[in-house]
Write a protein that holds these residues in place. Structure first.
Motif, short mmCIF file in Angstrom:
data_model
loop_
_atom_site.label_atom_id
_atom_site.label_comp_id
_atom_site.label_asym_id
_atom_site.label_seq_id
_atom_site.Cartn_x
_atom_site.Cartn_y
_atom_site.Cartn_z
N ARG A 193 0.83 -1.21 0.00
CA ARG A 193 0.00 0.00 0.00
C ARG A 193 0.86 1.25 0.00
N ALA A 232 1.98 1.90 -3.34
CA ALA A 232 0.93 2.38 -4.24
C ALA A 232 0.52 3.81 -3.91
N ILE A 277 -0.93 4.97 -0.97
CA ILE A 277 -2.18 5.09 -0.23
C ILE A 277 -1.90 4.76 1.23
N GLU A 293 -8.42 -0.98 -13.08
CA GLU A 293 -8.05 0.34 -12.61
C GLU A 293 -9.15 1.32 -13.03
N ASP A 307 -10.93 5.23 -12.83
CA ASP A 307 -10.76 6.65 -12.49
C ASP A 307 -12.14 7.25 -12.24
N TYR A 346 -5.35 -6.49 -8.33
CA TYR A 346 -5.86 -5.43 -7.46
C TYR A 346 -7.08 -4.72 -8.04
N HIS A 385 -8.09 -1.40 -8.14
CA HIS A 385 -7.32 -0.16 -7.97
C HIS A 385 -8.21 1.01 -8.41
N LYS A 418 -8.83 5.13 -8.57
CA LYS A 418 -8.18 6.45 -8.49
C LYS A 418 -9.23 7.54 -8.61
N ASP A 454 -5.31 11.56 -10.27
CA ASP A 454 -4.03 10.85 -10.06
C ASP A 454 -3.93 10.20 -8.69
N THR A 474 -4.63 7.71 -5.74
CA THR A 474 -5.17 6.37 -5.48
C THR A 474 -6.06 6.44 -4.25
N TYR A 478 -7.20 0.49 -2.91
CA TYR A 478 -6.21 -0.45 -3.43
C TYR A 478 -6.43 -1.76 -2.69
#
Lengths: 1007, 286
Positions: free
Chosen positions: A230, A233, A235, A532, A534, A593, A595, A597, A600, A602, A605
């Protein structure tokens, strides 16, 4: 920006009337005995735009007003115009939406407005309706009146009372400006707190997680490797973000994970001495039997893991079915809750495989008695209002989506006042293979695929639906859990997605329902082991939603669709053509994961494995003890004529035609057996039968069974009865019994023992018994359950005033019917038909409708005793197969299921459908006394009519099976029921019709 | 002369009878395609490619602001020239249920009075409004057709049973003179009738009671045509009785229909002839 008001009211005059107003007038009469002399209506639009009032006024007739039938006014209240409203009303009530609530007419009006004023890109339109009441009784309180026609949870009411009306002081409703939402940066939640504080955190945050689950999450963030990964990453290493905690709560909710069905149960039977461990009811009693059957037939294509179960129907097409419940939302807002229920389950079909087309709906409702006169707990609506609202929601949702409602039921019991059950089901169809050769029931996502959110936008509405439905209903239940569906936005999306499927653009698709994007993308990410997202890309209804809200919001009309990167341009173009919003918000990965966001940053996770498999298994206690219920003892002297008329009028038996006829049951031009059949099209249909491929008579049967009151004696018998009823109904239209599939939808009161639920062990034992019977009967009937759902917190309140629903299994069935040209309906086909009872009656009156009726009226005591049992389902299946074949071969055109009210009610309904008399003799139809043979609800029985010419062939075809000649349909219009030399009933068919049709009309008369 | 007339069946925005409407044209020798309304509006496709246009039933834009209004507006503003040219070229148009509502709100039905210029002028002259019952209902009705109507869709048809499925099917004209003018030109093409009447003699101007007339329509009107006889609209769903197995009486062996046909043999339903009439007309005249 200016707000312009446009109001429209129907013209009065010869042949013209104000139908909207009149509907409200008749509803007041029907529900409250208030006879207003007139009610008039005004539809209002508040247009917030840069277009001036003058410009809008000039074009009002092009959009808002239909000049042939309506009068419009701009920036002037119609009610203040004494030329239109010449008399002074007693009360004027205006109802509009609260800020942020879905306003479908407003949305449509905006679309039309922008057709005329394309420059008005920032415009918003809010709609309202005003009712002017005349001739009200003087003691009619205007606040009370407003309360009967709006729901304060989602709507506002503005009132001009009688004084205000006299003085011409008209209250004006204003544009519902939404309060600004402020985006808050994700917070880290400290879990290094005491156990009590963990529980408090879960309770206050509506997370619906128990202590062990909270501790499991706590443990995850204590793990050293997790912390290092973590930190890398970017976070918070040792504490979840609010986004993560919310995401886990949704994914681990009872609603999404079915933790009770997956639990390890210590089961004790105090009577047999059994003391055993069941490791997951679902795996043991539902999944394993189906998987065993999957080895024996070649048509079970996809079971349990997708949004619905899929079976092969013929070489070209496969079909699928899913049923859901929407109980809690329907309790709070019957209209919106039920509508989102039906359009939601439609999306489950659209999200099956690579996308199936919804072609038929089913609706089964359980309500409190519509004529309830007892007390109502706070925050609960009267059952008649729940019925109206739920019906309207399902009607609008189904009709506007162009999906016929082909089958359903409405069941009444006092205990459903605490929580109505709203089951919505949908059948879908899809080509076996797409043009590109892929089998359409198999999803084919790969890492790198682009994930779109398609359809509606994300809003504050619909936050916490999944966790909320995992809690019991209380007075403080949140309004944000309630939404109104938007069928037209969804219809556009369905059109677009099916075109995308057929052009091969879709690799994976699922619905956005409970848990929102966190569940939909989260579940799909299991295929490729990662994604992932956003969240900043997600289109919002209103700016300012925080990251966790965007992730878990259950805003409606959204699908999540994966598309190969090279196909994105084609997908975008298709969305533009259909005017559907489609936004790329995520990418599949193989990182392991989930993931998330926000631009930008995160914000979540989580390992895919922990997210989906990390929830600890519940350990539960179950203990069975047969409930002691006073047996039903029928009165010694009875007038069976009177009993039959009263039974026909019982809410559980009476005709529901007023309600069902308001569903479109024939769109798509495929419905062969309709919900109402017979000479006057008002006799009961047993099952829906459709022929969905135009020009081809190959059919699909859709049926259901439900018998909740049998749970009062034994929930196992309740389950067996529900399954047998669904099969019987399907047999009545000639189903191929060797190609049927089922859906189990369990609605239970909370079965976990706690302070709130001291009888949890018993309720869990009921669940165990129901599932054991489900397995036994389904194995015997070779009836695989291909999909199902459970709703396990159907209680209202706690302590003394707690209301728990009777444990209820809805069993839905869909199956093959080889040729719809040869089917049967329940109506007698004229004089001279030989009536046979297939099956036989036993002395099984426990929890029967007659027992309930006579114990409620005080004519008999108790409802207990022998409840109907299915002793030998293997031979039962053989009988059903033989009977179905006589229908498929054209020998039999008349068949009717025998259930609530026994043979007496079944034959009366057949007379109603055929407007034809009958003469039957109950002697020799079974082992019980006359009550058992006439009113008993023994399973496995169907009444069949066969023409004299076909009788010999029918008897031969049924050789070896239990059939008994009941009698004959007659030339006159009299139903005679005898038992040997004793005549029990002699009634003319008109009186049967009148008795059967009156109870649930509730229309206040036809205009 | 065309062998297989091309039929554009509109869909999109909540139209929902597009599949079965395509199917019935295909069954009687047409070549039907479901085309999204926006293809015509955006210019991807042109109405000129087709010989017949069908606007199917449904709930375009949810019937908000009045059934058919919003889709009618899109067509009235964006497809005006194409629709005018279509009728001017002698090509048939049908609107069923929501499609009828759309054609009425665009002004295509009943259209300009019989006289000099009878081509579409896109002026709304009639309306369809809420059923007197206040309810949306799906129920079967009996229809009878004016045998003298100029309507090319209904030639040779006397009486059929089919379902209505609408909440806004009450046909309204502003004045009795308007009715008389349409009646004089036999444009009141199809009416709700009492099935107990003798076939061919059911039509009456006297308002029939509910549910014989399901909506309280003035003069029991179920559908009208324009003065050219090419444009036809009706609230009931003839496509929903393309086969006898869809008739509620089919298990009673009394479902009406033609004896034997190319389409479905002895199983053809009564509704299919309407679509066959237009396909045959297009074959003979276009």
């Amino acid at each position: 920006m200016v707000v312009t008001r446009v109001e429209v009211t129907p013209k009065q005059g010869e042949g013209m009337r104000d139908v909207r107003g009149d509907s409200v007038r008749r509803q007041l009469l029907s529900d409250h005995d208030i006879n207003a002399s007139d009610v008039r209506s005004i539809v209002g639009f508040l247009i917030q735009s840069e277009i001036s009032g003058e410009e809008i006024a000039q074009r009002a007739d092009d959009l808002f007003t239909d000049p042939i039938i309506e009068i419009g006014s701009t920036n002037q209240l119609a009610i203040s115009n004494s030329e239109i409203f010449t008399e002074t009303p007693d009360c004027v009530i205006t109802i509009g939406f609260k800020p942020g609530v879905t306003d479908n007419p407003g949305k449509a009006a905006l679309d039309g407005f922008q057709t005329i004023f394309p420059q008005a890109t920032n415009a918003e339109i809010s709609t309202y309706i005003t009712y002017a009441f005349y001739g009200l009784p003087s003691d009619c309180d205007s606040q009370w009146l407003a309360g009967t026609i709006h729901n304060g949870l989602i709507q506002r009411a503005i009132i001009s009372d009688s004084n205000a009306c006299q003085n011409g002081q008209w209250a004006e409703i204003e544009f519902p400006q939404r309060p600004p939402q402020v985006f808050t940066t994700p917070d880290n939640i400290n879990l290094e707190i005491s156990d009590e504080a963990l529980e408090e955190l879960s309770y206050k945050g509506l997370l619906a997680l128990n202590l062990e689950e909270m501790q499991t999450i706590q443990g995850h963030y204590r793990d050293e490797t997790t912390r290092n990964l973590r930190a890398a990453a970017g976070i918070s290493p040792d504490a979840p973000t609010d986004v993560e905690l919310e995401c886990l709560a949704q994914t681990w909710s009872e609603h999404c994970k079915h933790k009770i069905f997956a639990s390890k149960i210590h089961h004790i039977d105090t009577e047999t001495g059994e003391d055993s461990i069941i490791d997951s009811i679902f795996k043991t009693h539902i999944m394993n039997p189906t998987h065993d059957m999957q080895g024996e037939v070649d048509w079970l294509l996809s079971v349990f893991h997708d949004n619905s179960g899929v079976i092969a129907w013929d070489d070209e097409w496969s079909i699928c079915m899913k049923a859901e419940t929407h109980n809690s939302p329907s309790a709070l807002d019957p209209y919106g809750g039920a509508m989102t229920g039906i359009v939601g389950v439609n999306r489950d079909i659209l999200g099956t495989g690579l996308g199936a087309r919804p072609i038929a709906n089913t609706d089964v409702f359980c309500f409190g008695p519509p004529n309830w006169e007892g007390d109502l707990p706070d925050n609960l609506f009267h059952p008649s209002r729940v019925l109206r609202g739920v019906h309207a929601g399902v009607r609008v949702g189904g009709n506007e989506s162009g999906i016929p409602t082909v089958n359903g039921a409405i069941v009444f019991d006092d205990r459903y006042i605490g929580k109505p059950l709203v089951y919505c089901g949908t059948i879908g169809i899809m080509p076996r293979r797409l043009a590109d050769g892929r089998e359409s029931h198999i999803k084919t996502p790969e890492a790198g695929d682009i994930v779109y959110m398609v359809g509606g936008r994300v809003g504050y509405d619909g936050i916490h639906g999944a966790t909320f439905s995992s809690l019991e209903l209380t007075e403080e239940s949140p309004s944000s859990a309630v939404q109104i569906g938007d069928p037209i936005t969804q219809k556009k999306m369905v059109d677009m997605i099916l075109e995308a499927r057929d052009t091969g653009l879709i690799t994976c698709i699922t619905d956005n329902g409970a848990g929102g994007l966190s569940s939909s993308i989260g579940e799909m990410a299991e295929y490729t082991n990662g994604c992932e997202i956003d969240l900043a890309k997600v289109p919002l209804k209103q700016a300012g939603l925080s990251a966790w809200e965007i992730l878990v919001s259950e805003s409606q009309e959204r699908m999540t669709v994966a598309v190969k990167a090279e196909d994105c341009a084609a997908f975008d173009a298709l969305a533009a053509l259909h005017e559907v919003e489609a936004t790329a918000v995520a990418t599949f990965t193989s990182t392991g994961y989930f993931h998330v966001k926000y631009e930008d940053m995160t914000v979540a996770y989580l390992p895919i494995e922990f997210l989906h498999d990390g929830v600890p298994q519940l350990q539960l206690e179950s203990e069975w003890k047969t409930p002691q219920i006073k047996p039903f003892a029928p009165p010694t002297q009875s007038d069976h004529n009177d009993l039959l008329l009263r039974m026909l009028a019982r809410p559980n038996i009476t005709s529901k035609e007023t309600w069902v006829r308001q569903y479109d049951h024939e769109v798509i031009a495929q419905t062969v057996v309709k919900p109402f059949v017979g000479v006057e099209r008002d006799g009961p249909g047993d099952a829906g039968l459709i022929a969905p491929i135009h020009g081809n008579p190959h059919g699909i049967v859709v049926s259901c069974g439900i018998a909740p009151r049998y749970s009062d004696i034994d929930a196992g018998a309740m389950a067996a009865a529900a399954i047998d009823e669904a099969v019987r109904n399907a047999v009545c239209v000639g189903v191929d019994v060797d190609k049927i599939a089922g859906l189990d939808n369990f609605c239970w009161p909370d079965p976990i023992e706690s302070v709130k639920t001291p009888d949890g062990k018993f309720k869990l034992a009921q669940l165990v018994r129901a599932n054991r019977e489900l397995e036994r009967v389904c194995r015997a009937y070779r009836l695989p359950c291909v999909s199902g759902k459970d709703s396990m917190k159907n209680d209202y309140g706690s302590g003394e005033g707690k209301i728990s629903i009777p444990p209820t299994l809805l069993f839905s069935l869909f199956g093959d019917q080889p040729d719809v040209r040869f089917t049967a309906t329940s109506d007698l086909k004229g004089a001279g038909e030989r009536l046979y009872l297939v099956g036989s009656s036993k002395q099984e009156l426990g929890a029967s409708e007659i027992a309930y009726m006579l114990s409620e009226s005080g004519e008999a005591e108790g409802i207990g005793g022998e409840v109907p049992q299915l002793a030998n389902p293997e031979s039962q299946l053989n009988t059903y197969r033989a009977l179905s074949k006589t229908i498929q071969s054209g020998l039999v055109r008349t068949a009717h299921d025998c259930s609530e009210g026994g043979i007496a009610v079944a034959v009366a309904e057949m007379c109603i459908g055929g407007r034809c008399g009958a003469n039957i003799d109950l002697d020799g139809t079974g082992s019980g006394d006359v009550w058992g043979r006439m009113w008993g609800e023994s399973l496995g029985r169907i009444v069949v009519g066969v023409s004299a010419g076909n009788e010999a062939d029918f008897v031969e075809a049924m050789a070896g099976h239990s059939i008994t000649l009941l009698g004959i349909s007659t030339v006159g219009d009299t139903l005679i029921v005898s038992d040997g030399y004793d005549e029990l009933v002699e009634l003319d068919v008109d009186s049967l019709v009148t008795a059967w049709q009156g109870t649930l009309d509730l229309t206040g008369g036809v205009a | 002369m065309v062998d297989m007339p091309k039929v554009a069946v509109l869909f999109g925005f909540g139209i929902n009878c597009d599949h079965e409407t395509k199917a019935v044209f295909d069954l009687v020798g047409g070549q039907a395609t479901r085309v999204h309304v926006n293809h015509f509006i955006n210019g991807n496709r042109s109405l000129e490619e087709f010989q017949i246009l069908a606007v199917p039933g449904g709930f375009s834009f949810g019937d908000h602001l009045g059934s058919g209004r919003l889709l009618g507006n899109r067509m009235r503003f964006a497809l005006r020239e194409q629709l005018h040219a279509f009728v001017a070229a002698g090509k048939p148009i049908i609107g069923i249920c929501n499609g009828f509502q759309v054609l009425v709100k665009t002004g295509l039905l009943p259209g300009p009075a019989a006289g000099e210029d009878i081509l579409p002028d896109f002026v709304q002259r009639a309306s369809l409004t809420l059923n007197d019952s206040g309810r949306y209902e799906d129920r079967w009705v009996t229809l009878e057709f004016d045998s003298n109507s100029p309507c090319i869709w209904t030639k040779g048809i006397t009486r059929i049973d089919c379902p209505v499925r609408h909440g806004e099917g009450k046909f309204v004209l502003p004045s009795t003179t308007d009715f008389d003018m349409l009646a004089a030109n036999n444009q009141l093409t199809v009416r709700y009738v009492d099935p107990a009447t003798e076939k061919g003699k059911g039509i009456t101007d006297e308002l029939l009671p509910f549910p014989l007339s399901p909506n309280g329509s003035m003069r029991n009107i179920a559908g009208v045509c324009d003065a050219t006889g090419l444009v036809f609209g009706l609230m009931p769903h003839p496509e929903a009785i393309y086969a006898k197995w869809l008739h509620p009486d089919h298990t009673r062996n009394t479902a009406p229909g033609p004896e034997l046909t190319d389409a479905l043999g002895e199983w053809e339903g009564e509704g299919l002839q309407i679509f066959r009439n237009a396909v045959d007309y297009a074959k003979a005249n276009l």
